[in-house]
Design a protein around this motif. Structure first.
Motif, mmCIF file in Angstrom:
data_model
loop_
_atom_site.group_PDB
_atom_site.id
_atom_site.type_symbol
_atom_site.label_atom_id
_atom_site.label_comp_id
_atom_site.label_asym_id
_atom_site.label_seq_id
_atom_site.Cartn_x
_atom_site.Cartn_y
_atom_site.Cartn_z
ATOM 1 N N LEU A 101 0.846 -1.199 0.000
ATOM 2 C CA LEU A 101 0.000 0.000 0.000
ATOM 3 C C LEU A 101 0.881 1.247 0.000
ATOM 4 C CD1 LEU A 101 -2.401 -1.349 2.764
ATOM 5 C CD2 LEU A 101 -2.775 -1.430 0.287
ATOM 6 N N ARG A 102 0.334 2.349 -0.512
ATOM 7 C CA ARG A 102 1.164 3.564 -0.553
ATOM 8 C C ARG A 102 0.911 4.429 0.670
ATOM 9 N NH1 ARG A 102 -2.227 4.800 -5.498
ATOM 10 N NH2 ARG A 102 -4.062 5.793 -4.611
ATOM 11 N N PRO A 103 1.972 5.110 1.110
ATOM 12 C CA PRO A 103 1.842 5.942 2.314
ATOM 13 C C PRO A 103 1.087 7.240 2.001
ATOM 14 C CG PRO A 103 4.040 6.178 1.382
ATOM 15 C CD PRO A 103 3.342 5.143 0.536
ATOM 16 N N TRP A 104 0.417 7.800 3.003
ATOM 17 C CA TRP A 104 -0.119 9.158 2.877
ATOM 18 C C TRP A 104 1.053 10.119 2.674
ATOM 19 C CZ3 TRP A 104 -5.093 9.061 2.090
ATOM 20 C CH2 TRP A 104 -5.919 8.149 2.743
ATOM 21 N N PRO A 105 0.785 11.274 2.034
ATOM 22 C CA PRO A 105 1.891 12.164 1.625
ATOM 23 C C PRO A 105 2.745 12.706 2.778
ATOM 24 C CG PRO A 105 -0.227 12.920 0.685
ATOM 25 C CD PRO A 105 -0.526 11.727 1.551
ATOM 26 N N ASP A 106 2.212 12.780 3.997
ATOM 27 C CA ASP A 106 2.978 13.349 5.120
ATOM 28 C C ASP A 106 3.823 12.320 5.867
ATOM 29 O OD1 ASP A 106 0.118 12.564 5.747
ATOM 30 O OD2 ASP A 106 0.958 12.562 7.765
ATOM 31 N N VAL A 107 3.718 11.040 5.497
ATOM 32 C CA VAL A 107 4.254 9.970 6.353
ATOM 33 C C VAL A 107 5.769 9.797 6.230
ATOM 34 C CG1 VAL A 107 4.241 7.461 6.666
ATOM 35 C CG2 VAL A 107 2.077 8.726 6.576
ATOM 36 N N VAL A 108 6.259 9.640 5.004
ATOM 37 C CA VAL A 108 7.673 9.270 4.817
ATOM 38 C C VAL A 108 8.606 10.341 5.373
ATOM 39 C CG1 VAL A 108 9.443 8.799 3.073
ATOM 40 C CG2 VAL A 108 7.197 7.703 2.907
ATOM 41 N N ALA A 109 8.255 11.606 5.215
ATOM 42 C CA ALA A 109 9.134 12.686 5.692
ATOM 43 C C ALA A 109 9.083 12.845 7.210
ATOM 44 C CB ALA A 109 8.748 14.005 5.027
ATOM 45 N N ASN A 110 7.955 12.494 7.826
ATOM 46 C CA ASN A 110 7.811 12.803 9.257
ATOM 47 C C ASN A 110 8.090 11.643 10.200
ATOM 48 O OD1 ASN A 110 7.098 15.699 9.517
ATOM 49 N ND2 ASN A 110 5.533 15.097 8.026
ATOM 50 N N LEU A 111 8.051 10.385 9.720
ATOM 51 C CA LEU A 111 8.406 9.275 10.622
ATOM 52 C C LEU A 111 9.837 9.427 11.161
ATOM 53 C CD1 LEU A 111 6.739 6.052 9.126
ATOM 54 C CD2 LEU A 111 6.179 7.199 11.276
ATOM 55 N N PRO A 112 10.815 9.839 10.341
ATOM 56 C CA PRO A 112 12.157 10.032 10.911
ATOM 57 C C PRO A 112 12.212 11.146 11.964
ATOM 58 C CG PRO A 112 12.267 9.845 8.521
ATOM 59 C CD PRO A 112 10.812 9.970 8.878
ATOM 60 N N ARG A 113 11.407 12.193 11.805
ATOM 61 C CA ARG A 113 11.362 13.253 12.832
ATOM 62 C C ARG A 113 10.849 12.668 14.144
ATOM 63 N NH1 ARG A 113 7.678 18.157 11.563
ATOM 64 N NH2 ARG A 113 8.576 18.877 13.547
ATOM 65 N N LEU A 114 9.778 11.863 14.050
ATOM 66 C CA LEU A 114 9.195 11.281 15.268
ATOM 67 C C LEU A 114 10.146 10.258 15.882
ATOM 68 C CD1 LEU A 114 5.655 11.095 13.716
ATOM 69 C CD2 LEU A 114 6.155 12.276 15.878
ATOM 70 N N ARG A 115 10.890 9.560 15.034
ATOM 71 C CA ARG A 115 11.858 8.562 15.526
ATOM 72 C C ARG A 115 13.032 9.240 16.239
ATOM 73 N NH1 ARG A 115 15.979 5.109 14.187
ATOM 74 N NH2 ARG A 115 16.487 5.944 12.139
ATOM 75 N N ALA A 116 13.334 10.488 15.825
ATOM 76 C CA ALA A 116 14.385 11.236 16.525
ATOM 77 C C ALA A 116 13.885 11.704 17.895
ATOM 78 C CB ALA A 116 14.823 12.431 15.682
ATOM 79 N N GLN A 117 12.562 11.845 18.044
ATOM 80 C CA GLN A 117 11.995 12.351 19.298
ATOM 81 C C GLN A 117 11.721 11.246 20.313
ATOM 82 O OE1 GLN A 117 8.601 14.106 17.317
ATOM 83 N NE2 GLN A 117 9.439 16.173 17.404
ATOM 84 N N ARG A 118 11.348 10.044 19.819
ATOM 85 C CA ARG A 118 10.897 8.964 20.692
ATOM 86 C C ARG A 118 11.277 7.629 20.051
ATOM 87 N NH1 ARG A 118 9.708 13.078 22.834
ATOM 88 N NH2 ARG A 118 8.046 13.568 24.319
ATOM 89 N N ILE A 119 11.264 6.532 20.840
ATOM 90 C CA ILE A 119 11.281 5.185 20.268
ATOM 91 C C ILE A 119 10.020 5.048 19.418
ATOM 92 C CG2 ILE A 119 10.986 2.727 20.813
ATOM 93 C CD1 ILE A 119 12.653 3.216 23.348
ATOM 94 N N THR A 120 10.146 4.474 18.225
ATOM 95 C CA THR A 120 8.956 4.286 17.386
ATOM 96 C C THR A 120 8.851 2.836 16.927
ATOM 97 O OG1 THR A 120 10.101 4.824 15.311
ATOM 98 C CG2 THR A 120 9.032 6.657 16.485
ATOM 99 N N ALA A 121 7.605 2.370 16.793
ATOM 100 C CA ALA A 121 7.367 1.021 16.275
ATOM 101 C C ALA A 121 6.009 0.983 15.598
ATOM 102 C CB ALA A 121 7.417 0.005 17.411
ATOM 103 N N ALA A 122 5.871 0.115 14.623
ATOM 104 C CA ALA A 122 4.545 -0.201 14.105
ATOM 105 C C ALA A 122 3.836 -1.047 15.154
ATOM 106 C CB ALA A 122 4.666 -0.975 12.805
ATOM 107 N N LEU A 123 2.523 -0.872 15.285
ATOM 108 C CA LEU A 123 1.722 -1.854 16.028
ATOM 109 C C LEU A 123 0.429 -2.048 15.253
ATOM 110 C CD1 LEU A 123 1.441 -3.839 18.315
ATOM 111 C CD2 LEU A 123 0.213 -2.089 19.588
ATOM 112 N N SER A 124 0.444 -3.067 14.426
ATOM 113 C CA SER A 124 -0.623 -3.286 13.455
ATOM 114 C C SER A 124 -1.201 -4.678 13.627
ATOM 115 C CB SER A 124 -0.022 -3.150 12.058
ATOM 116 O OG SER A 124 -0.888 -3.664 11.064
ATOM 117 N N ASN A 125 -2.411 -4.857 13.107
ATOM 118 C CA ASN A 125 -2.972 -6.205 13.012
ATOM 119 C C ASN A 125 -2.353 -7.000 11.865
ATOM 120 O OD1 ASN A 125 -4.618 -6.268 15.247
ATOM 121 N ND2 ASN A 125 -6.319 -5.234 14.196
ATOM 122 N N GLY A 126 -1.611 -6.334 11.006
ATOM 123 C CA GLY A 126 -0.847 -7.059 9.987
ATOM 124 C C GLY A 126 0.204 -7.929 10.654
ATOM 125 N N HIS A 127 0.483 -9.100 10.063
ATOM 126 C CA HIS A 127 1.514 -9.962 10.634
ATOM 127 C C HIS A 127 2.905 -9.400 10.306
ATOM 128 C CE1 HIS A 127 -0.096 -11.403 6.835
ATOM 129 N NE2 HIS A 127 1.011 -12.046 6.560
#
Lengths: 242, 242
Positions: free
Chosen positions: B101-127
């Motif tokens: 699936l394709r990401p929303w337009p704001d996602v790819v640029a901002n996940l690294p910003r959030l990862r610099a601020q906090r520990i980040t992880a996916a938590l999805s029902n996807g395996h």
């Protein structure tokens, strides 16, 4: 080997230098506390208790617990052995040092190359949180972190490699363990995985001699491993189109 | 909120556009097969079967199985409903579409910003494997992937949030779920986690209206969320030094 779809990386020793990092941290903490401590000796004695401490878990002698706990218990024994009376908060700082080890010089630049070639994941006896901290601290680039914790066991138990393989939705022969330790590579091979040996002659400090290790691939470092996969993939493509 | 140490990201809808991606893929596959198919209608009907399919697992009516299997079963029902006779390999291709699936337009640029601020992880029902593929395909940057699969359950069951929290070695109130769905945020809050709502008004396609959602933080998109954490952290630092 070109059909391998995922690379699982051992971490302590293979990607990061526990010997140098722990030595330095131990000496800096001891100096601050006004205590004399041979950091290299401490690092070696501490690491020597690593395999036996996990064997107590995998043999069923005690329930599963994480490496922070095993490291703390081993450290207490080693400090008694060395007759160094380090206060408890300083011991906790030393244990936390395993979350902040430095990578070998070839690692940070070549993990992204390998991730472009294959699915990549850590597969370490470190628990998930330790590996998250280490990944952030050392700048390690994987697709995800897998850990012996997810099997509530420790390498080289087969269930650890099998759990990682199942979570990646792959067959064992589509997965390759990358490690510098013969015992880890043998455990992976026993579980049906492919194996790549990476030489880390300085893992236990200067003056140690590495014995020949049996594995499907042998590499000088991660750059060499990425080069070998480049060559394998070029050759597979030219066979496919030839 | 400044004391939150880890951000867990819901994925389908929150980070990636399943509606547009599945619509497009379905129409392209149908065209190739010479079949008429309304891709948007298929995407909506398919997704409507998502929650009930997982409820069959969490209620104990059937043993745990992964989303590839649930998606395939739901797709077969929907295609019968739509009277579209798609061959089995094409159905498998459609199911595989949830890995790409394709990401929303704001996602790819901002996940690294959030990862610099906090520990980040996916938590999805996807395996785990689905999420590894999606992370690679969409260029999602997390410290690691956590999944309902690790608890062999599905959100919004408390055990899913609790397992993720335990693996990160944190207390529930140190962990925040970031999601666009009220049911997911409510499940996280019930397990003691903090919550951040991200608005995704186009998740179900054009013309849908979002109801107000209860959460600790509300953000227009991931850039707005990262800005809010920047402001929180600046304010916490100035309080600490003031």
């Amino acid at each position: 080997m070109a059909t391998v779809k995922a690379l699982l990386f051992d971490v302590f020793g293979t990607l990061v230098d526990w010997y140098g990092s722990i030595q330095e941290r131990a000496e800096s903490i001891a100096a601050r506390e006004g205590l004399a401590l041979d950091g290299a000796r401490l690092a070696l004695l501490w690491r020597q208790r690593y395999a036996p401490s996990m064997a107590n878990v995998t043999s069923g002698k005690r329930p599963w617990c994480d490496l922070d706990q095993l490291h703390r218990e081993s450290l207490d024994h080693v400090l008694t052995e060395l007759a160094v009376d380090l206060p408890s908060p300083a011991r906790a700082e030393l244990v936390a040092g395993w979350h902040e080890l430095r990578p070998w010089p070839d690692v940070v630049a070549n993990l992204p190359r390998l991730r472009a070639q294959r699915i990549t994941a850590a597969l370490s006896n470190g628990h998930v949180r330790l590996l998250v901290d280490l990944k952030r601290h050392a700048g390690l680039d994987f697709d995800t972190i897998l850990s012996a914790e997810l099997a509530r066991s420790y390498k080289p138990e087969a269930v650890v490699y099998q759990t990682a393989t199942r979570l990646l939705g792959l067959e064992p022969d589509q997965v390759m363990l990358v490690a510098c330790h013969a015992w880890d590579l043998a455990g992976a091979a026993h579980a049906g995985l492919r194996t790549a040996y990476v030489a880390r002659p300085a893992e236990w400090g200067p003056g140690t001699v590495a014995a020949p290790v049996s594995a499907d691939m042998h590499a000088r470092d991660l750059g060499d491993l990425a080069d070998q996969f480049d060559a394998l993939d070029r050759s597979a493509r030219s066979t496919a189109s030839g």
